[in-house]
Write a protein that holds these residues in place. Structure first.
Motif, mmCIF file in Angstrom:
data_model
loop_
_atom_site.group_PDB
_atom_site.id
_atom_site.type_symbol
_atom_site.label_atom_id
_atom_site.label_comp_id
_atom_site.label_asym_id
_atom_site.label_seq_id
_atom_site.Cartn_x
_atom_site.Cartn_y
_atom_site.Cartn_z
ATOM 1 N N VAL A 151 32.437 -6.967 34.845
ATOM 2 C CA VAL A 151 31.555 -5.910 35.339
ATOM 3 C C VAL A 151 32.315 -5.104 36.374
ATOM 4 C CG1 VAL A 151 29.406 -5.330 36.515
ATOM 5 C CG2 VAL A 151 29.496 -7.340 35.021
ATOM 6 N N VAL A 152 32.521 -3.818 36.078
ATOM 7 C CA VAL A 152 33.111 -2.925 37.066
ATOM 8 C C VAL A 152 31.948 -2.423 37.911
ATOM 9 C CG1 VAL A 152 34.456 -0.835 37.454
ATOM 10 C CG2 VAL A 152 34.909 -2.259 35.437
ATOM 11 N N GLY A 153 31.838 -2.970 39.103
ATOM 12 C CA GLY A 153 30.710 -2.593 39.937
ATOM 13 C C GLY A 153 30.766 -3.297 41.274
ATOM 14 N N ASP A 154 29.869 -2.912 42.150
ATOM 15 C CA ASP A 154 29.805 -3.490 43.489
ATOM 16 C C ASP A 154 29.023 -4.792 43.432
ATOM 17 O OD1 ASP A 154 29.098 -4.066 46.198
ATOM 18 O OD2 ASP A 154 29.542 -1.972 46.705
ATOM 19 N N GLY A 172 24.010 -5.880 36.281
ATOM 20 C CA GLY A 172 23.590 -7.210 36.707
ATOM 21 C C GLY A 172 22.694 -7.854 35.663
ATOM 22 N N VAL A 182 33.361 -9.733 38.589
ATOM 23 C CA VAL A 182 32.653 -8.575 39.142
ATOM 24 C C VAL A 182 33.574 -7.954 40.186
ATOM 25 C CG1 VAL A 182 30.592 -7.740 40.344
ATOM 26 C CG2 VAL A 182 30.435 -9.746 38.826
ATOM 27 N N VAL A 242 31.861 -4.013 31.170
ATOM 28 C CA VAL A 242 30.860 -2.963 31.330
ATOM 29 C C VAL A 242 31.031 -2.325 32.704
ATOM 30 C CG1 VAL A 242 29.211 -4.112 29.815
ATOM 31 C CG2 VAL A 242 29.088 -4.520 32.266
ATOM 32 N N THR A 243 30.729 -1.053 32.785
ATOM 33 C CA THR A 243 30.782 -0.365 34.078
ATOM 34 C C THR A 243 29.349 -0.200 34.557
ATOM 35 O OG1 THR A 243 32.784 0.750 33.407
ATOM 36 C CG2 THR A 243 31.586 1.713 35.257
ATOM 37 N N ASP A 244 29.120 -0.572 35.786
ATOM 38 C CA ASP A 244 27.749 -0.583 36.301
ATOM 39 C C ASP A 244 27.200 0.832 36.437
ATOM 40 O OD1 ASP A 244 25.371 -1.496 37.255
ATOM 41 O OD2 ASP A 244 26.078 -1.712 39.334
ATOM 42 N N VAL A 294 25.365 -5.833 41.828
ATOM 43 C CA VAL A 294 25.347 -6.579 40.568
ATOM 44 C C VAL A 294 24.769 -7.996 40.740
ATOM 45 C CG1 VAL A 294 26.803 -7.476 38.702
ATOM 46 C CG2 VAL A 294 27.304 -5.233 39.716
#
Ligand code: FAD
Ligand code: AMP
Lengths: 317, 262
Positions: free
Chosen positions: A296-299, B249, A280, B242-244, A303
């Motif tokens: 996962v590209v995200g904060d 989550g 992440v 995957v891109t949030d 997440v």
């Protein structure tokens, strides 16, 4: 039958899981005997070693001086003169003991092995090198073999026809070492399974900003241990014992979750052989994504709570 | 204070590597001094400075290109560089390498006694961390390994060693072999003046004959282990990124649940 000695590791007097993994592997190589350095074990521990196939538990009574590699190697040598093969858990300390024992006996050594088998009467080992990008098979040509096995690479299975292990006391003539242990300051062990042995590791890096609440919570939910990058331990956000990587702990869990970790080569070298890798990270170009099975590209602040809630919800439902 | 530092030439961890017939092959000049040996050099230089006098030697064992490792050590500020190179050394295991390094250390020690040999904690190519112990045994000197702190006083060295279960303080009389971890110090950034000064410093080259070592005692023939097979690990298949956009989550949780990992 080949006698295969297994050096027992203990924590608070109890035999550790990697020891049972090594005993399981030892059964496939010959007749296992367990070697116990320290005060004589309690009966239940002897019984457990028997359950995993140890025909004997050889005890060498040594105290704190066994923290010195020279003393530990001499004690181990005294208990294993008949063993063609010696297995131990691949730790920094055991690598030193293995080196000394090999120089005393002429044995060939492989450390950080992920497995071992007998081929034409010689031990061959499997391991990964170059930051887990290559698989290598090594043949030990010497008459005696010492193999350091990485935790989590063999599944510990109790023997099919377990016998009762007999306790044998071995007298060792321990020569005076040059070195003296002046102070031993115990490190309070983190709760739960130690990093190297954990089936699941959830690690946090600089991207956590120092707050490990979510990382710990996910580790809890997944029944895993908490790891960290060196930047995080250098910052003092979490203690050094949690560091994963080439100069920290090498881990090979079934699941590794990297949160806010860029995936520097030094970090990857210590976790790249893990079963499933999850990352992440807010930066789509972070190198960790090159080795992630699920990225996962995200904060992580968004997440992780969502993932934790979902897992709890699905379990409850 | 007279100190010898061992430095290893290793392939650049970021570059492509391959094996041919059990040996690592590299292309071009993609090798460097083992990063962790910078901590060893720095530890030696700090001890010399604290003592107010002394000499620091850097020693490497390896093929022609390994000279780059001791050149780097000169740039970091060591006084003397030694490169041990001999075709018969190729394929040595840790015990063969330790024999060669021990012989070279003795040669320096015989000229004027050394107080310490300082090594890195591991060579980042193989990460075996076995050489420092093997060297201490070969030399029959004190072994003080995995030092995250090091002091020398009154003919003895004392180290602090961080192990998973305890922090140890261990002491031993000189001469000693000390391996230092990357916690021991922070190697400074390259210094232009030192780099320029290093250019004119000579590198001493020794072959096995200079060390009185029988070629049959080292090299591939004497190695107790041999690599019989090597192959690159297959890349991970079916990777997903995957891109949030609000539900990543949940997707992550479902992935773990599906795989039986949660
Ligand atoms: C000799 C040597 C040995 C070393 N040994 C080790 C070792 O054993 N182990 C080790 O780990 N390192 C080691 N290092 C250090 C290593 O090179 C890296 O510096 C370190 O791993 C980087 O840590 P990091 O990924 O936490 O930090 P960074 O590289 O700064 O990465 C932080 C990541 O977090 C992401 N991020 C930021 N905010 C968020 C957010 N809110 N949500 C999600 N993602 C976010 C960023 O995009 C970035 O990719 C070693 C270095 C040297 C020189
Ligand atoms: N061929 C070599 N030449 C010089 N030093 C070496 C060599 N091999 C290992 N070393 C030293 O030993 C340390 C530990 O290496 P290793 O045991 O191979 O992980 C390194 O950090 C070096 O300081």
């Amino acid at each position: 039958m080949t006698t295969v000695a297994v050096l027992v590791e203990t924590r608070s007097g109890e035999v550790t899981q990697p020891t049972f993994e090594a005993l399981t592997l030892a059964r496939s190589l010959g007749t296992p005997v367990a070697v116990w350095l320290g005060e004589a074990p309690e009966a239940p521990e002897v019984a457990r070693l028997g359950l995993y196939g140890a025909a004997e538990v050889r005890v060498v009574a040594v105290g704190d001086e066994a923290r010195l590699p020279a003393v530990a190697a001499a004690a181990l040598g005294a208990a294993t003169s008949d063993a063609e093969v010696m297995l131990m858990v691949s730790t920094f300390v055991n690598k030193e003991i293995a080196t000394r024992l090999a120089l005393a006996t002429g044995a060939g050594v492989v450390v950080d092995a992920a497995g071992a088998e007998l081929v034409d009467g010689r031990v061959e080992t499997m391991q990964t090198v170059f930051a887990a990008t290559w698989n290598v098979r090594t043949r030990i040509e010497a008459d005696r073999a010492i193999v350091g096995i990485r935790p989590n690479t063999t599944q510990a299975i109790a023997g099919e026809a377990p016998g009762a292990a007999t306790l044998v006391e071995v007298a060792a003539d321990l020569r005076q070492a040059r070195e003296t242990v002046v102070v031993v300051e115990p490190v309070s062990a983190p709760e739960g399974v130690p990093l190297a042995e954990a089936p699941v590791v959830v690690s946090g890096g600089r991207g956590t900003g120092g707050d490990y609440t979510l990382v710990r919570e996910l580790a809890d939910v997944l029944g895993g241990a908490v790891g960290a990058s060196r930047d995080a331990t250098d910052e003092g956000w979490i203690s050094h014992e949690h560091m994963v990587g080439q100069t920290g702990t090498t881990v090979t869990p079934a699941l590794y979750v990297a949160c806010g970790i860029s995936g520097a080569v030094h970090h990857r070298g210590g976790m790249q052989a893990s079963g499933t890798i999850v990352a992440v990270n807010i930066d789509p170009d972070a190198p960790i994504f090159e080795i992630a099975d699920f990225g996962v590209v995200g904060d992580l602040g968004d997440v992780l709570p969502q993932a934790i809630a979902r897992i709890r919800e699905r379990r409850a439902g | 204070m007279r100190i010898l530092v061992t430095v290893k030439f290793v392939p650049d961890l970021q570059s492509q590597r391959s094996f041919t017939e059990g040996a690592v092959t590299r292309t071009g000049d993609d090798g460097t001094m083992n990063e962790l040996d910078e901590n060893a050099v720095e530890a030696a230089l700090q001890l010399k400075e604290a003592a107010g006098e002394g000499e620091v030697y850097a020693l490497t064992v390896g093929g022609d290109d390994a000279v780059a490792a001791v050149r780097k050590a000169l740039q970091l500020g060591v006084d003397h560089a030694i490169h041990v190179s001999d075709a018969a050394i190729a394929g040595s295991d840790v015990f063969g390498t330790a024999k060669v390094i021990a012989a070279a250390v003795r040669k320096v020690h015989d000229e004027a006694p050394l107080d310490l040999v300082v090594t890195g904690m591991a060579a980042l190519d193989g990460l075996t961390s076995m050489l420092p112990t093997a060297l201490a045994v070969e030399l029959d000197w004190s072994q003080l390994t995995l030092a995250s702190g090091l002091t020398v006083e009154d003919g003895a060295a004392t180290i602090v060693r961080h192990l998973p279960d305890a922090h140890e303080t261990v002491s031993a009389p000189l001469p000693a072999v000390v391996s230092v971890t990357d916690e021991a110090n922070k190697p400074p950034y390259p210094n232009f003046k030192l780099i320029m000064a290093a250019r004119s410093k000579p590198v001493t080259t020794w072959a096995l004959a200079d060390l009185g070592i029988d070629p049959a005692a080292v090299g591939a023939g004497a190695a107790r282990t041999v690599v019989v097979d090597a192959s690159p690990r297959p890349p991970r298949e079916n990777r997903v990124t995957v891109t949030d956009t609000g539900d990543a989550g949940t997707q992550l949780a479902d992935f773990l649940l599906e795989k039986g990992l949660a």
